[in-house]
Design a protein around this motif. Sequence first.
Motif, short mmCIF file in Angstrom:
data_model
loop_
_atom_site.label_atom_id
_atom_site.label_comp_id
_atom_site.label_asym_id
_atom_site.label_seq_id
_atom_site.Cartn_x
_atom_site.Cartn_y
_atom_site.Cartn_z
N UNK A 168 8.53 3.77 -0.48
CA UNK A 168 8.04 3.25 0.80
C UNK A 168 6.93 4.13 1.38
N UNK A 169 7.06 5.45 1.27
CA UNK A 169 6.05 6.34 1.81
C UNK A 169 4.71 6.14 1.10
N UNK A 170 4.76 5.89 -0.21
CA UNK A 170 3.54 5.65 -0.96
C UNK A 170 2.89 4.34 -0.53
N UNK A 171 3.70 3.33 -0.20
CA UNK A 171 3.15 2.07 0.29
C UNK A 171 2.37 2.29 1.58
N UNK A 172 2.90 3.11 2.48
CA UNK A 172 2.18 3.42 3.72
C UNK A 172 0.85 4.11 3.43
N UNK A 173 0.85 5.04 2.49
CA UNK A 173 -0.37 5.76 2.15
C UNK A 173 -1.42 4.82 1.56
N UNK A 174 -0.97 3.85 0.78
CA UNK A 174 -1.91 2.92 0.16
C UNK A 174 -2.58 2.03 1.20
N UNK A 175 -1.82 1.56 2.17
CA UNK A 175 -2.40 0.75 3.23
C UNK A 175 -3.46 1.56 3.98
N UNK A 176 -3.11 2.82 4.30
CA UNK A 176 -4.06 3.68 5.01
C UNK A 176 -5.30 3.96 4.15
N UNK A 177 -5.09 4.23 2.87
CA UNK A 177 -6.20 4.54 1.98
C UNK A 177 -7.12 3.33 1.81
N UNK A 178 -6.52 2.13 1.66
CA UNK A 178 -7.32 0.92 1.50
C UNK A 178 -8.17 0.64 2.74
N UNK A 179 -7.61 0.94 3.92
CA UNK A 179 -8.37 0.72 5.15
C UNK A 179 -9.53 1.71 5.25
N UNK A 180 -9.33 2.95 4.76
CA UNK A 180 -10.42 3.93 4.78
C UNK A 180 -11.54 3.55 3.82
N UNK A 181 -11.15 3.03 2.65
CA UNK A 181 -12.16 2.60 1.70
C UNK A 181 -12.91 1.38 2.21
N UNK A 182 -12.29 0.61 3.09
CA UNK A 182 -12.91 -0.60 3.58
C UNK A 182 -12.91 -1.70 2.54
N UNK A 183 -11.90 -1.72 1.66
CA UNK A 183 -11.85 -2.72 0.61
C UNK A 183 -11.67 -4.12 1.20
N UNK A 184 -12.40 -5.11 0.69
CA UNK A 184 -12.29 -6.46 1.23
C UNK A 184 -10.97 -7.12 0.92
N UNK A 185 -10.15 -6.52 0.05
CA UNK A 185 -8.88 -7.13 -0.32
C UNK A 185 -7.73 -6.46 0.42
N UNK A 186 -8.02 -5.82 1.55
CA UNK A 186 -6.96 -5.16 2.31
C UNK A 186 -5.87 -6.15 2.70
N UNK A 187 -6.25 -7.37 3.07
CA UNK A 187 -5.26 -8.38 3.43
C UNK A 187 -4.36 -8.72 2.25
N UNK A 188 -4.93 -8.68 1.03
CA UNK A 188 -4.13 -8.93 -0.16
C UNK A 188 -3.11 -7.83 -0.36
#
Length: 488
Positions: free
Chosen positions: A95-115
């Motif tokens: 679960x902690x890694x899932x939180x980090x991935x959401x945060x990391x994806x938002x920092x990268x600005x990936x267009x698939x963040x909603x996915x």
Amino acid sequence: MSTGMMSMKTETDMERDGRRVRVNVGGHHFETTTRTLPLSDVGDESASTLGEMTTRMRMLMLADSDESAFVDRDPSLFSHLLSLLRTPHSIPPIHQLQQQLIHEASLYGLPVLSRFRSALAPPPLLGYDSSLSATLLPASNPFVTALSPAPDGSVCLAHAGLISSYDSALACSSTLRTHLDRITSLSRLPSPHSQQPLPVAVAGSLHHPGLHLYDLARGTHLGSVLWSDPSDTRLYKSWVTAIAPSSSSSTSSPLFASFEAPHRENCILCVDPETLQVMGEIGRQSGIAAKSAAAGRVVHLPQLGGAVFMSSVSAGAFGYSGYMRLWDPRSGDAVWETSEPGGRSRNSSRFGDSFADVDVDGEQLALYKVCWKSGDVAVADLRKLGDDPWIYLSDSDAVAGAGGGVSSIVHCYKGQVFVGRQSGLEVWSSAAGSWRRNWVDGEEEARRGVVRHMEAGGNRLFLCRQGLDGVQVWQTSCFSHPTSLSLA
């Protein structure tokens, strides 16, 4: 000239061809294609960590260079992000890694963040197959006094005079210090900023007058609403006893809140959240008796013509008493009401077994109550209310009302009825026209404390237990659902 034209391939052409690209993340080299990591869909490059890397990758691709674009981020997290881009349902179990991935994806600005958010979202909540997945502990004053979840699984917590917002990955995104000492009612409105996911918090306190709105994104107090009447200045000191949960994703949907004056006079105010102007007053009453006390629960039902449900429960040496009313805000009239004990159900065989708590299922348009003496759970159809509309749920394999209904609370979510008792947390679910009861928590968990607050949202059940800090998060495991296998 033909050579020059060949080197001028567009980014769209290169993505369609699946052109290979190389990325150096924190000293580790990754190789992927433009189909996996598209370049043309990235939004405002200057606002994302990926922006500078994307610009460099475009230049290298157009120049046919084998050099790698560099970004100074954690390579292990980028590896998981690439896995999610390649296989959207390859969710890491931690679960902690899932939180980090959401945060990391938002920092990268990936267009698939909603996915990513969709892939990391919990499966549909099944009360009989749920378990404790996390505990949210605010950094300061962790004793939670009110909470308000959202359909995406995020939640706002009130602890003392602070409001903390947790995103859909259950990572704390903001904490705001309000001017209130102790928040006892909390709701939320969608963010007025299109690029900002943080909501607007609507708070009330039994120790401070008024209804207050806070912008969690900017950390500001938007304004207050006071109950006013030029003929009675005492009303200016009225506090909020309940706030209706937001029933719409629109910022223009009206707010409904119950106010109580120091001399116990009370009513429900309809407020425009954009202008903070009072649009109407419903059900003004003296409050001198249990049947006219301030509402402890308010629910707006747009599915029922915009009707407003209110209820109040009082407990004393001789048991429980209370009332329920359904109001038409357009006319200001009560279209249905009942009080217990007595009222229209005086001839009922269950006279004296008043309700300890009641909740509304807005999707199924049903009322659910738990009785204080027997502990039984009953349901009533909001479209067919009458003198005694209650149908009592029964389960042949369970002991009815086990543990009684003293200090019990009830909450409805997606056709399920959760009941918190002194003996533990149970869930009622309907299948094939019959009801089935199951325990949600085990004996050890139940002994830790009685459930005192309970709300659900985003396929998560949020619980506060008596004497325990923080909020428990219950959800169904992604491995719990049956899978169809084709042998063809």
